[in-house]
Enzyme design. Structure first.
Site, PDB file in Angstrom:
ATOM      1  CB  CYS A   6       3.289  25.575  -4.356  1.00 27.13           C
ATOM      2  SG  CYS A   6       2.649  25.452  -2.688  1.00 27.13           S
ATOM      3  CB  CYS A  89      -2.035  21.209  -1.517  1.00 22.66           C
ATOM      4  SG  CYS A  89      -0.769  20.015  -1.931  1.00 22.66           S
ATOM      5  CD  GLN A 212      -1.176   1.729  -4.389  1.00 21.58           C
ATOM      6  OE1 GLN A 212      -0.598   2.792  -4.567  1.00 21.58           O
ATOM      7  NE2 GLN A 212      -0.542   0.613  -4.110  1.00 21.58           N
ATOM      8  CG  ASP A 310       4.231  -3.192  -3.718  1.00 22.97           C
ATOM      9  OD1 ASP A 310       5.209  -2.425  -3.655  1.00 22.97           O
ATOM     10  OD2 ASP A 310       3.064  -2.790  -3.832  1.00 22.97           O
ATOM     11  CB  CYS A 337       8.055   2.822  -3.122  1.00 24.52           C
ATOM     12  SG  CYS A 337       8.312   2.011  -1.556  1.00 24.52           S
TER      13      CYS A 337
HETATM   14  N1  SAH Z   1       1.033  -4.324  -2.532  1.00 24.69           N
HETATM   15  C1  SAH Z   1       0.219  -3.403  -1.814  1.00 24.69           C
HETATM   16  C2  SAH Z   1       0.899  -2.700  -0.631  1.00 24.69           C
HETATM   17  C3  SAH Z   1       2.371  -2.488  -0.678  1.00 24.69           C
HETATM   18  S1  SAH Z   1       2.984  -1.490   0.641  1.00 24.69           S
HETATM   19  C4  SAH Z   1      -0.429  -2.410  -2.768  1.00 24.69           C
HETATM   20  O1  SAH Z   1      -0.060  -2.340  -3.936  1.00 24.69           O
HETATM   21  O2  SAH Z   1      -1.323  -1.691  -2.360  1.00 24.69           O
HETATM   22  C5  SAH Z   1       3.981  -2.676   1.504  1.00 24.69           C
HETATM   23  C6  SAH Z   1       3.202  -3.582   2.431  1.00 24.69           C
HETATM   24  O3  SAH Z   1       4.123  -4.483   3.064  1.00 24.69           O
HETATM   25  C7  SAH Z   1       2.458  -2.877   3.573  1.00 24.69           C
HETATM   26  O4  SAH Z   1       1.114  -3.238   3.519  1.00 24.69           O
HETATM   27  C8  SAH Z   1       3.155  -3.420   4.844  1.00 24.69           C
HETATM   28  O5  SAH Z   1       2.229  -3.575   5.923  1.00 24.69           O
HETATM   29  C9  SAH Z   1       3.668  -4.750   4.381  1.00 24.69           C
HETATM   30  N2  SAH Z   1       4.814  -5.295   5.141  1.00 24.69           N
HETATM   31  C10 SAH Z   1       5.847  -4.624   5.700  1.00 24.69           C
HETATM   32  N3  SAH Z   1       6.727  -5.471   6.221  1.00 24.69           N
HETATM   33  C11 SAH Z   1       6.259  -6.730   5.991  1.00 24.69           C
HETATM   34  C12 SAH Z   1       6.733  -8.032   6.303  1.00 24.69           C
HETATM   35  N4  SAH Z   1       7.891  -8.200   6.936  1.00 24.69           N
HETATM   36  N5  SAH Z   1       6.004  -9.090   5.901  1.00 24.69           N
HETATM   37  C13 SAH Z   1       4.830  -8.926   5.224  1.00 24.69           C
HETATM   38  N6  SAH Z   1       4.336  -7.708   4.925  1.00 24.69           N
HETATM   39  C14 SAH Z   1       5.025  -6.623   5.286  1.00 24.69           C
END
Ligand code: SAH
Length: 382
Positions: A6, A89, A212, A310, A337
Site C-alpha cells: 500500500c 484500501c 462485527q 466479551d 480484543c
Molecule cells: N459481544 C458483542 C460485542 C462486544 S464489544 C459481539 O460479539 O458483537 C463490547 C461491548 O461491551 C460493547 O457493545 C459495549 O457497549 C459494551 N460495554 C462496555 N462497557 C460495558 C459495561 N460496563 N457493561 C455492559 N456492557 C458494556
C-alpha cells in the site's frame, strides 16, 4: 522481508504490520499472545484468514478539498485532522471504495462542496458504507452539515452508477465534533437499513448499530466460543457485554435460557429486535452495567452454567470477576480484543478457584496489530 503493497502505509497508520508478509504477521501475533498468556496454558495456533484482504464490511471516509479545490476522501492521519486521500484500501470492501470515488465525482458535477471545518461552510463531511457480505445489501450514509441539496437527483445519479446499493440515508451532523454520525437522519432511498446473516442468524443493521467488522473471521471466532461452551440444550447462560446479542442468539439455539447484558441502549434495542426477527424466545436482554448486574445476581444467589464475556479493550472489573466466581458457572468463555487485560482478568479468576483450559487466538484484523483471543476457563475441581 518488507512486502508493503500500500502506497499509504506510512501516512495512514491503519495497518501497523504491513511491513511484514501475512505469515510473519501471524507469527508476530502468536508470539504476542504466547508472551502474555502461555503462563495459563499453551495457546493454540492462531486462526488466520485465507484471503486476508478487503475484509472490512464497513468503510468510512472523510471528505475534504485540497488547495486547488479538488475533492478528496479518505482517512484521518493518526491523531491529526489531516485527511490522507484513499482510492483503494487493502482492508476495505472494494465496492465501498468504488462508491466513495463515485461520490467524489458526483459532488463535483452537482457543484457541492465538502464541509470545511475552519470556515464551517460546505456540505458533505463523511460517507459511511456498510455491506452485508452474505446478503449483498449495501447502505450508503451521506453525513452532511446541511440538509439542503438536490437529494432526489443526487441519489438517482448515485444509483445509476451503483445499482447494487439497496438503501441511502442522509445523516445530519452540524456540530463541532469528532463523532462521525449526528443524531438526525433521513432515509432517501430504500428501507433505511440492511440485513445480513451471521452464524445462521439474521441481523438488521442500521446506520448507527454496531456489527462485527470482519464477518468471515467472526463466524470462526463464535464457532470456537460455542465449542468451548459445550452447550447441551439445558443450560442457563449469561452473555455479558453482549452488544447486539450476536453470541447470545447463537448460544440460545443450544441452551435453556440466555441473559444478555449490555450498557448501550441502542445496542439492546437492536438485540431485542434481532431476537424477534429470528424467533428466538429463550433470550432476555438487560440494559445495564455488567458489573452492577452480575453483583446483583450474585447477591440474589443466582446461578449460571455458562458465562460468555466479551468486554471492551479495558477488560472487566474486579467486582465483576468476584461476582462471576460467586455465580459459580461450570464454564466461562472469555473473548477478548486485548490480551493484556485478558491476562490480568484471568489471573484474578485463577485466584478464585478457576483454571484456564484452552486459548484460541483469531486474526480478526489482518495487517493491524490487533489480536482477538478466546479462553476457556472452568472450575479447578471439575
Ligand atoms: N459481544 C458483542 C460485542 C462486544 S464489544 C459481539 O460479539 O458483537 C463490547 C461491548 O461491551 C460493547 O457493545 C459495549 O457497549 C459494551 N460495554 C462496555 N462497557 C460495558 C459495561 N460496563 N457493561 C455492559 N456492557 C458494556
Amino acid at each position: 522481508m518488507e512486502t508493503t503493497q500500500c502506497p499509504l502505509y506510512r501516512k495512514c497508520g491503519g495497518c501497523q504490520l504491513q511491513n511484514m508478509d501475512y505469515p510473519r504477521q501471524l507469527a508476530w501475533k502468536q508470539n504476542r499472545v504466547k508472551k502474555l498468556l502461555s503462563k495459563f496454558v499453551q495457546p493454540e495456533p492462531i486462526l488466520g484468514m485465507e484471503h486476508p484482504y478487503h475484509y472490512r464490511n464497513k468503510v468510512q471516509a472523510a471528505f475534504t478539498a485540497d488547495r486547488r479545490g479538488n475533492i478528496l476522501s479518505g482517512v484521518y492521519q493518526s491523531s491529526t485532522h489531516h485527511v490522507v486521500p484513499v482510492e483503494s484500501c487493502l482492508t476495505e470492501d472494494e465496492t465501498a471504495d468504488k462508491i466513495m470515488l463515485s461520490v467524489r465525482k458526483l459532488l463535483k458535477s452537482f457543484k457541492l462542496k465538502p464541509y470545511d471545518e475552519m470556515t464551517e461552510r460546505g456540505f458533505l463531511r463523511h460517507v459511511l458504507v456498510k455491506r452485508g457480505f452474505a446478503s449483498g445489501q449495501i447502505m450508503v450514509v451521506l453525513v452532511a452539515a446541511s440538509p439542503i441539496f438536490p437529494a432526489k437527483k443526487f441519489v438517482k445519479a448515485l444509483l445509476k452508477m451503483h445499482p447494487e446499493i439497496t438503501t441511502v440515508l442522509l445523516n445530519l451532523n452540524d456540530r463541532h465534533t469528532s463523532m462521525v454520525l449526528g443524531e438526525r437522519e433521513k432515509v432517501l432511498y430504500g428501507p433505511g437499513y440492511i440485513e445480513d446473516t451471521l452464524c445462521g442468524c439474521r441481523f438488521r443493521i442500521s446506520a448507527k448499530s454496531f456489527y462485527q467488522i470482519n464477518p468471515v473471521q467472526c463466524e470462526r471466532l463464535y464457532a470456537v466460543a460455542m465449542n468451548y461452551a459445550g452447550l447441551t440444550g439445558k443450560e442457563t447462560v449469561i452473555d455479558a457485554y453482549c452488544g447486539i446479542g450476536t453470541i447470545g442468539m447463537v448460544a440460545a439455539k443450544q441452551a435453556g435460557s440466555v441473559y444478555g447484558i449490555e450498557l448501550s441502549r441502542d445496542a439492546v434495542h437492536d438485540a431485542v429486535f434481532n431476537a424477534k426477527l429470528n424467533h428466538i424466545h429463550n433470550i432476555r436482554f438487560l440494559c445495564a452495567d455488567a458489573t452492577e448486574s452480575l453483583t446483583a445476581m450474585a447477591e440474589d444467589g443466582d446461578h449460571a452454567d455458562v458465562v460468555f464475556m466479551d468486554p471492551p479493550r479495558a477488560g472487566s472489573t474486579e467486582r465483576f470477576l468476584l461476582s462471576l466466581s460467586e455465580l459459580a458457572p461450570e464454564r466461562i468463555v472469555y473473548i477478548s480484543c486485548n490480551p493484556e487485560t485478558q491476562a490480568r482478568d484471568l489471573d484474578y479468576l485463577c485466584a478464585r478457584g478457576y483454571a484456564v483450559r484452552k486459548i484460541q487466538p483469531v486474526d480478526m484484523f489482518p495487517h493491524t496489530n490487533h489480536v482477538e483471543t478466546v479462553a476457556l476457563v472452568s472450575k479447578v475441581n471439575c
